[in-house]
Scaffold this active site. Structure first.
Site, PDB file in Angstrom:
ATOM      1  N   ASP A  25       0.822  -1.232   0.150  1.00  0.00           N
ATOM      2  CA  ASP A  25       0.064  -0.107  -0.020  1.00  0.00           C
ATOM      3  C   ASP A  25       1.117   1.201   0.331  1.00  0.00           C
ATOM      4  O   ASP A  25       1.410   1.998   0.853  1.00  0.00           O
ATOM      5  CB  ASP A  25      -1.257  -0.259   1.232  1.00  0.00           C
ATOM      6  CG  ASP A  25      -1.927   0.969   1.289  1.00  0.00           C
ATOM      7  OD1 ASP A  25      -1.854   2.726   0.138  1.00  0.00           O
ATOM      8  OD2 ASP A  25      -2.443   1.621   2.756  1.00  0.00           O
ATOM      9  N   LYS A  87       3.073  11.599  -2.985  1.00  0.00           N
ATOM     10  CA  LYS A  87       1.997  10.536  -4.380  1.00  0.00           C
ATOM     11  C   LYS A  87       0.872  11.553  -4.931  1.00  0.00           C
ATOM     12  O   LYS A  87       0.735  11.324  -6.172  1.00  0.00           O
ATOM     13  CB  LYS A  87       0.834   9.942  -3.159  1.00  0.00           C
ATOM     14  CG  LYS A  87      -0.250   8.846  -4.179  1.00  0.00           C
ATOM     15  CD  LYS A  87      -0.927   7.887  -2.922  1.00  0.00           C
ATOM     16  CE  LYS A  87      -1.633   7.303  -2.956  1.00  0.00           C
ATOM     17  NZ  LYS A  87      -2.597   5.781  -2.195  1.00  0.00           N
ATOM     18  N   GLU A 186      -7.525   0.667  -4.740  1.00  0.00           N
ATOM     19  CA  GLU A 186      -7.079   0.190  -2.653  1.00  0.00           C
ATOM     20  C   GLU A 186      -8.585   0.183  -2.576  1.00  0.00           C
ATOM     21  O   GLU A 186      -8.770  -1.177  -1.588  1.00  0.00           O
ATOM     22  CB  GLU A 186      -7.292   1.878  -1.879  1.00  0.00           C
ATOM     23  CG  GLU A 186      -5.380   1.900  -2.588  1.00  0.00           C
ATOM     24  CD  GLU A 186      -4.666   3.383  -2.033  1.00  0.00           C
ATOM     25  OE1 GLU A 186      -5.851   4.767  -2.148  1.00  0.00           O
ATOM     26  OE2 GLU A 186      -4.288   4.309  -3.095  1.00  0.00           O
ATOM     27  N   ASP A 208     -12.869   5.562   3.366  1.00  0.00           N
ATOM     28  CA  ASP A 208     -11.308   5.663   3.234  1.00  0.00           C
ATOM     29  C   ASP A 208     -10.693   7.427   3.437  1.00  0.00           C
ATOM     30  O   ASP A 208     -10.316   8.637   2.496  1.00  0.00           O
ATOM     31  CB  ASP A 208     -10.892   5.396   1.747  1.00  0.00           C
ATOM     32  CG  ASP A 208      -8.583   5.221   2.306  1.00  0.00           C
ATOM     33  OD1 ASP A 208      -8.246   5.876   3.073  1.00  0.00           O
ATOM     34  OD2 ASP A 208      -8.570   5.203   1.124  1.00  0.00           O
TER      35      ASP A 208
HETATM   36  P1  ADP Z   1      -2.710   7.370   4.043  1.00  0.00           P
HETATM   37  O1  ADP Z   1      -3.754   6.315   3.629  1.00  0.00           O
HETATM   38  O2  ADP Z   1      -2.623   8.752   3.307  1.00  0.00           O
HETATM   39  O3  ADP Z   1      -1.421   7.237   3.720  1.00  0.00           O
HETATM   40  P2  ADP Z   1      -3.627   6.880   6.445  1.00  0.00           P
HETATM   41  O4  ADP Z   1      -4.460   5.508   5.999  1.00  0.00           O
HETATM   42  O5  ADP Z   1      -2.188   5.449   7.182  1.00  0.00           O
HETATM   43  O6  ADP Z   1      -2.988   6.815   6.132  1.00  0.00           O
HETATM   44  O7  ADP Z   1      -3.823   7.507   8.018  1.00  0.00           O
HETATM   45  C1  ADP Z   1      -3.048   8.775   8.473  1.00  0.00           C
HETATM   46  C2  ADP Z   1      -3.990   9.041   9.032  1.00  0.00           C
HETATM   47  O8  ADP Z   1      -4.997   8.566   9.996  1.00  0.00           O
HETATM   48  C3  ADP Z   1      -3.160  10.268   9.952  1.00  0.00           C
HETATM   49  O9  ADP Z   1      -4.175  11.263  10.162  1.00  0.00           O
HETATM   50  C4  ADP Z   1      -3.609   9.659  11.467  1.00  0.00           C
HETATM   51  O10 ADP Z   1      -3.253  10.785  12.706  1.00  0.00           O
HETATM   52  C5  ADP Z   1      -4.558   9.130  11.196  1.00  0.00           C
HETATM   53  N1  ADP Z   1      -4.257   8.103  12.454  1.00  0.00           N
HETATM   54  C6  ADP Z   1      -3.844   6.453  12.942  1.00  0.00           C
HETATM   55  N2  ADP Z   1      -4.068   6.319  13.843  1.00  0.00           N
HETATM   56  C7  ADP Z   1      -4.979   6.362  14.346  1.00  0.00           C
HETATM   57  C8  ADP Z   1      -5.553   6.411  15.767  1.00  0.00           C
HETATM   58  N3  ADP Z   1      -5.765   5.744  16.482  1.00  0.00           N
HETATM   59  N4  ADP Z   1      -6.629   7.896  15.644  1.00  0.00           N
HETATM   60  C9  ADP Z   1      -6.737   8.583  15.300  1.00  0.00           C
HETATM   61  N5  ADP Z   1      -6.233   8.226  14.435  1.00  0.00           N
HETATM   62  C10 ADP Z   1      -5.298   7.867  13.399  1.00  0.00           C
HETATM   63 MG    MG Z   2      -4.939   4.678   2.239  1.00  0.00          MG
END
Ligand code: ADP
Ligand code: MG
Length: 631
Positions: A25, A87, A186, A208
């Protein structure tokens, strides 16, 4: 038909033959790598047990780049060389990047390519090269975790990624020494992680909410194939915005000036994010904030108060949810399941609001920030041949129709949107002008009827067509889309076999919003497009008739007397005027009028031609059957 058989069907691999392939991913905020081991798909941690790799790369002057947590740790000291959210730049051109605006802190260099490059101490870096660093780090992690070299991977991309963005992702993988088994969208990967592809059919919403982007996709599963019915979202909405909302609250509470410097702002955001994530499991969090010269501020943020800060942001995800339902033409109660994806959907308030909107509990057993990588790993395991019984593999669809420009600036769609891939389709075309020896093939992508409303992907020429009368040449244009959604186009003149082809490798892509617009426009403009299409068709017909009549007058004008000639000229001028006036109905009338005005002339020409052809020949040389004349 078995579309992806890797080896002979029916043979089970011996245990030592078992191969590994990973699912990746490649996220805007975080990236992950996962693999199926002993039948279980799981994400692979780094040496310190961390599964998420922040998608951040820091370039250094005389050293290899640093990726992930270590890059973030020093980001505030070296912002210009620390690249995040790359990205967003993948497959984009200079113009697109300009539109993204000042939100990007980096300096860009243009060079002569259409691809933007980011200036760093280690030279100018393309988004593809930056992504490759992230992929390399994941590849190394997988190699260490599994104790073997491995290079086969399934990489996920957003459903709305166009050809350029997919191509850029594939290029990054190649740079990282990965062999892409296929790119997977995705939302489809998330659905696969939950085994939804095992159901006979269903409609699923994939919600998402990541760090900086929100995507909602509606998938329809039918006989093992996921079709993307609709996508929408907001490319500037995610967990980061919640961090900002919390940081602003802290500033108000702690009396920190609005113009906090960069460094302090970064620190505040880091604290805000930690507090937010903590409140996913806890009801209250204590904050200790270092004020620049004012000592320490201590405060408490409860989950209830956090909810009031983030509610406006969550609310912004709902209109896109409504829109996908509307675009797909279904009611919310027709959705058979909702899947949560993205770190921000861990938050209880987000789950609450999503449940309320869809009227059902979303699927959330799998960590929402791992679910895409896990689905990709399951798919990779099948593609590498570890599951012989899965003959037909899950297929994807193309997000926007592919077609060709035809006369009058219109688009002839060759492969319609939502066609499952891989796909191949051919269509025959002909020449428009007498003696035409070359053809310009213009490949476009989009839903609208006019070329100017679609996106140009590639142009190439077919030369060496023998001169023939208009309409006599037969040119077969073939489109092939491989399993990754990448396109190849070829054209062949069938009587001579001359051939020409192109692999579509556009140098820049569309923004997510543009794609969404193009899709929506095609729906709202359907009627307008139909009218425009009619007009163009009439204009082309008019063009053709005008040319034919002018040619005939030049060749055989002598067959007409002055009065007849004047009559034809009058209707010819009438048609030319109607064409200029761009009035479809008037053109139609004028075509009819000119057509009937030239009837006698046409008959007379035919007679004259036959007489000319017969002169000097004996009648028995002409046989109606076309066979040899009988003696
Ligand atoms: P992307 O798909 O954009 O790469 P992610 O799916 O990894 O991103 O999501 C990242 C976001 O999720 C960040 O804003 C992070 O702070 C939030 N996040 C991760 N864990 C938690 C949690 N336990 N509670 C709230 N927000 C969270
Ligand atoms: Mg993502």
């Amino acid at each position: 038909m078995a579309l992806f058989q890797i080896s002979e069907p029916g043979q089970t691999p011996a245990p030592h033959e078992r191969r590994y392939a990973v699912g990746i991913d490649l996220g805007t905020t975080n990236s992950l790598v996962a693999c199926v081991r002993s039948g279980v798909a799981e994400t692979l941690p780094d040496g310190q047990g961390r599964h998420l790799l922040p998608s951040v790369v820091r370039y250094r002057a005389k050293d290899v780049p640093v990726v992930g947590h270590d890059a973030i740790a020093v980001a505030h000291e070296d912002p210009l060389n620390t690249i995040a959210s790359v990205k967003r730049l993948m497959g984009r051109g200079i113009e697109d990047v300009r539109k993204l605006g000042q939100s990007l802190p980096y300096e860009f260099s243009h060079g002569d390519s259409a691809m933007p490059r980011i200036r760093t101490v280690a030279g100018d870096q393309s988004p593809v090269a930056v992504s490759a660093e992230i992929l390399k780090a994941l590849k190394t992690r997988a190699t260490q975790s599994l104790g073997m070299e491995l290079s086969d991977a399934v990489i996920t991309v957003p459903a709305y990624f166009d050809d350029a963005q997919r191509q850029a992702t594939k290029d990054a993988a190649r740079l990282a020494g990965l062999n892409v088994l296929r790119l997977l969208s995705e939302p489809t990967a998330a659905a696969v992680a939950y085994g939804l592809d095992k159901n006979p059919r269903g409609i699923y919403a994939i919600y998402d909410l990541g760090g900086g982007t929100f995507d909602i996709s509606l998938l329809r599963l039918n006989r093992g194939v996921f079709e993307v019915m609709a996508t929408a979202g907001d490319s500037a909405l995610g967990g980061d915005d919640m961090d900002h909302a919390i940081a602003e609250w802290i500033m108000r509470e702690a009396g920190i000036r609005d113009n906090a410097d960069h460094r302090q702002m970064r620190r505040l955001l880091r604290d805000a994010r930690a507090t937010k994530e903590m409140l996913t499991g806890a009801e209250r969090a204590t904050l200790r904030i270092q004020r620049d010269n004012d000592g320490i501020w201590e405060g408490v943020l409860t989950r209830a108060h956090l909810n009031t800060l983030i509610d406006p942001l969550i609310d912004r995800t709902l209109p896109p949810c409504k829109r996908v339902l509307r675009d797909a033409g279904i009611r919310v109660n027709e959705v058979d399941g909702v899947v949560l994806v993205g770190g921000a959907t861990r938050m209880p308030r987000v789950r609450e609001q999503v449940s309320r909107f869809f009227g059902r509990e979303p699927l959330a057993d799998i960590d929402p920030d791992k679910v895409v990588a896990i689905g990709a790993a399951l798919q990779a395991d099948i593609l590498i041949g570890n599951k012989r019984d899965e003959e037909m593999l899950l297929l994807d669809v193309i997000p926007l129709s592919l077609g060709l420009e035809i006369m009058g600036g219109m688009v002839e769609k060759i492969i319609p949107r939502n066609t499952t891939i891989p796909a191949a389709k051919a269509q025959d075309f002909t020449t428009f002008k007498d003696g035409q020896t070359a053809l310009l093939i213009h490949v476009v992508q989009g839903e609208r009827e006019l070329v100017s409303d679609c996106r140009s992907l590639a142009r190439f020429e077919l030369r060496g067509i023998p001169p023939m009368v208009a309409g006599a040449a037969r040119i077969r244009v073939s489109f092939q889309i491989d399993a990754d959604g990448l396109l190849g186009v070829s054209a062949k003149e069938l009587t001579t076999g001359v051939e020409s082809s192109v692999v579509v490798k556009p140098s820049y892509g569309l923004t997510d919003n543009e794609i969404e617009h193009m899709l929506r426009d095609s729906i709202t403009h359907a009627r307008e497009d139909e009218e425009a299409r009619q007009l163009r068709e009439r204009q082309v017909d008019a063009e053709r008739l005008i040319e034919a009549v002018q040619r005939a007058l030049a060749a055989d004008g002598a067959l007409l007397d002055a009065k007849e000639r004047a009559e034809i000229d009058r209707h010819l001028d009438g048609l030319i005027a109607a064409r200029e006036a761009k009035d479809a109905a008037r053109i139609k009338q004028a075509i009819k009028a000119l057509d009937s005005a030239t009837q006698t002339f046409a008959a007379r020409r035919m007679d004259a031609n036959i007489r000319r052809a017969l002169t000097g020949h004996k009648l028995e040389e002409f046989s109606t059957s076309g066979d040899k004349p009988t003696p």
